[in-house]
Write a protein that holds these residues in place. Structure first.
Motif, mmCIF file in Angstrom:
data_model
loop_
_atom_site.group_PDB
_atom_site.id
_atom_site.type_symbol
_atom_site.label_atom_id
_atom_site.label_comp_id
_atom_site.label_asym_id
_atom_site.label_seq_id
_atom_site.Cartn_x
_atom_site.Cartn_y
_atom_site.Cartn_z
ATOM 1 N N THR A 1 0.812 -1.219 0.000
ATOM 2 C CA THR A 1 0.000 0.000 0.000
ATOM 3 C C THR A 1 0.844 1.268 0.000
ATOM 4 N N HIS B 1 -9.093 -0.111 2.094
ATOM 5 C CA HIS B 1 -7.895 -0.941 1.979
ATOM 6 C C HIS B 1 -7.666 -1.347 0.518
ATOM 7 N N ALA C 1 -6.136 1.481 -1.283
ATOM 8 C CA ALA C 1 -4.708 1.597 -0.963
ATOM 9 C C ALA C 1 -3.892 0.580 -1.742
#
Length: 136
Positions: free
Chosen positions: A8, A53, A56
Motif C-alpha cells: 500500500t 484498503h 490503498a
C-alpha cells in the motif's frame, strides 16, 4: 503487516490514523475498549474500511485515508475502539511478535528500574519495522 504496508506504500494501515483521530477527543470515555459498540455499526464501518484498503492496494493511498476518516466521522468512540481492536486481533502476527513474547514477559517481570526500561527498549527495538511504526 510488513507485506501489507509494502503493497500500500503506507507507513501504517489507513484505518489506524483514522481511528486515532476519531478517538482523540473522546479518549476519556468510560470503558472505551471494554464496552463494545453495536455489531451492525462496526460491521458497516468495516465494510467501508475494507474498500479503503482495496483503494490503498491499487495505489490510491490518499483515497484510502479519506475513506477511513469518513467511515468513522460522527461515530462513537466505542465504534472506533472496536474497529481498532478487531484489526489488532486479526493481525497474522501480533503487534508484539511471537518471537519476542517470552523475552517481553521476562523484561516486564523485572522490578521497576532503569534495567527494565532499558531491556524493554532493546526488545522493542527488535520489532519488525512495520510493527514498530504501528506501535508508535
Amino acid at each position: 503487516l510488513e507485506e501489507l504496508l509494502q503493497r500500500t506504500h503506507l507507513d501504517v494501515p489507513a484505518l489506524v490514523p483514522a481511528v486515532l483521530r476519531a478517538l482523540g477527543p473522546q479518549l476519556d470515555e468510560e470503558g472505551l475498549f471494554r464496552v463494545s459498540a453495536g455489531a451492525a455499526e462496526v460491521a458497516e464501518v468495516r465494510v467501508v474500511l475494507e474498500r479503503a484498503h482495496a483503494a490503498a492496494l491499487q495505489g490510491r493511498a490518499a483515497d484510502a485515508v479519506s475513506a477511513a476518516d469518513e467511515a468513522l466521522a460522527g461515530r462513537s468512540a466505542h465504534v472506533a475502539a472496536s474497529v481498532l481492536t478487531a484489526f489488532l486481533l486479526e493481525l497474522p502476527e501480533p503487534l508484539l511478535t511471537f518471537g519476542l513474547y517470552e523475552e517481553l514477559l521476562a523484561a516486564a517481570a523485572l522490578p521497576p528500574s532503569e534495567q527494565r526500561v532499558g531491556q524493554m527498549g532493546q526488545l522493542l527495538g527488535r520489532l519488525p519495522r512495520a510493527h514498530a511504526l504501528l506501535l508508535r
